[in-house]
Motif scaffolding. Structure first.
Motif, PDB file in Angstrom:
ATOM      1  N   ARG A 152      21.857 -18.920  77.025  1.00  0.00           N
ATOM      2  CA  ARG A 152      23.087 -18.450  77.672  1.00  0.00           C
ATOM      3  C   ARG A 152      22.860 -18.190  79.155  1.00  0.00           C
TER       4      ARG A 152
ATOM      5  N   ARG B 200      20.645 -19.529  81.250  1.00  0.00           N
ATOM      6  CA  ARG B 200      20.513 -20.772  82.014  1.00  0.00           C
ATOM      7  C   ARG B 200      21.841 -21.520  82.101  1.00  0.00           C
ATOM      8  N   ARG B 201      22.572 -21.566  80.989  1.00  0.00           N
ATOM      9  CA  ARG B 201      23.870 -22.242  80.986  1.00  0.00           C
ATOM     10  C   ARG B 201      24.799 -21.583  81.996  1.00  0.00           C
ATOM     11  N   THR B 202      24.811 -20.262  82.007  1.00  0.00           N
ATOM     12  CA  THR B 202      25.668 -19.516  82.912  1.00  0.00           C
ATOM     13  C   THR B 202      25.246 -19.712  84.363  1.00  0.00           C
TER      14      THR B 202
ATOM     15  N   MET C 253      27.902 -23.829  83.576  1.00  0.00           N
ATOM     16  CA  MET C 253      28.285 -24.758  82.511  1.00  0.00           C
ATOM     17  C   MET C 253      28.967 -23.984  81.378  1.00  0.00           C
TER      18      MET C 253
ATOM     19  N   GLN D  18      30.290 -23.391  77.428  1.00  0.00           N
ATOM     20  CA  GLN D  18      29.728 -23.666  76.101  1.00  0.00           C
ATOM     21  C   GLN D  18      30.232 -25.014  75.606  1.00  0.00           C
TER      22      GLN D  18
ATOM     23  N   LEU E  27      28.156 -27.797  77.337  1.00  0.00           N
ATOM     24  CA  LEU E  27      26.815 -27.852  76.756  1.00  0.00           C
ATOM     25  C   LEU E  27      26.882 -28.486  75.369  1.00  0.00           C
TER      26      LEU E  27
ATOM     27  N   VAL F 164      27.227 -23.778  69.718  1.00  0.00           N
ATOM     28  CA  VAL F 164      26.509 -23.258  70.892  1.00  0.00           C
ATOM     29  C   VAL F 164      26.576 -21.733  70.888  1.00  0.00           C
TER      30      VAL F 164
ATOM     31  N   GLU G  51      23.461 -19.112  70.930  1.00  0.00           N
ATOM     32  CA  GLU G  51      23.310 -18.107  71.988  1.00  0.00           C
ATOM     33  C   GLU G  51      23.241 -16.690  71.440  1.00  0.00           C
TER      34      GLU G  51
ATOM     35  N   LEU H  96      17.860 -28.974  74.465  1.00  0.00           N
ATOM     36  CA  LEU H  96      18.388 -27.924  75.341  1.00  0.00           C
ATOM     37  C   LEU H  96      17.620 -27.859  76.655  1.00  0.00           C
TER      38      LEU H  96
ATOM     39  N   LEU I  27      19.506 -28.497  80.102  1.00  0.00           N
ATOM     40  CA  LEU I  27      19.555 -27.346  81.013  1.00  0.00           C
ATOM     41  C   LEU I  27      18.523 -27.435  82.131  1.00  0.00           C
TER      42      LEU I  27
END
Length: 149
Positions: free
Chosen positions: A28, A30-32, A36, A38, A41, A52, A56, A70, A74
């Protein structure tokens, strides 16, 4: 009738593992940081955004091949997902490995800076600046405002 011991066992079996929760939190984070969603991703991995979400939160365990995917999507090394793991969850093993020469020493953060909403919003805003020369000037401005070491 279920015994009290049986109920405790069932509750433990349905509770997410603290390690899965930590790894999911790092996904979460790294995605944030990348800004990006959910959904995006999930599309990149061939999953729904609900799947996802479960990763998370640590509800669903992330298998080795999914962790590899992932890391690729990411753009982080696989070890990123285990960074900053509390000693109680096995994070202290890194110290032991480093002491005997199996891992390079990495500097960690002493506080929770990367997990603050303000930090995430700042990083997102920074990466939304499309002109690289403007982005560099903003970076230099921020550095000039900080105390020198």
């Amino acid at each position: 009738m279920a015994t009290e011991e049986g109920v405790d066992r069932v509750e433990r079996e349905h509770r997410p593992s603290p390690i899965d929760v930590h790894v999911g939190g790092r996904v979460r984070l790294r995605r944030t940081l990348l800004g990006m969603s959910q959904e995006k991703l999930g599309e990149a991995l061939g999953l729904t955004f609900q799947q996802v979400q479960k990763y998370e939160r640590g509800v669903n365990r992330i298998g080795a091949s999914r962790l590899f995917d992932l890391a690729r999507v990411l753009d982080v090394p696989i070890g990123f997902f285990f960074d900053d793991m509390p000693d109680a969850l096995g994070g202290g093993m890194n110290t032991m490995r480093r002491a005997i020469g199996f891992a390079e020493q990495q500097e960690g953060f002493e506080d929770d800076t990367l997990h603050r909403r303000e930090t995430l919003e700042l990083v997102r805003a920074y990466y939304r600046i499309t002109d690289s020369s403007v982005r560099k000037r903003v970076f230099e401005l921020i550095k000039s405002l900080t105390p020198t070491d």
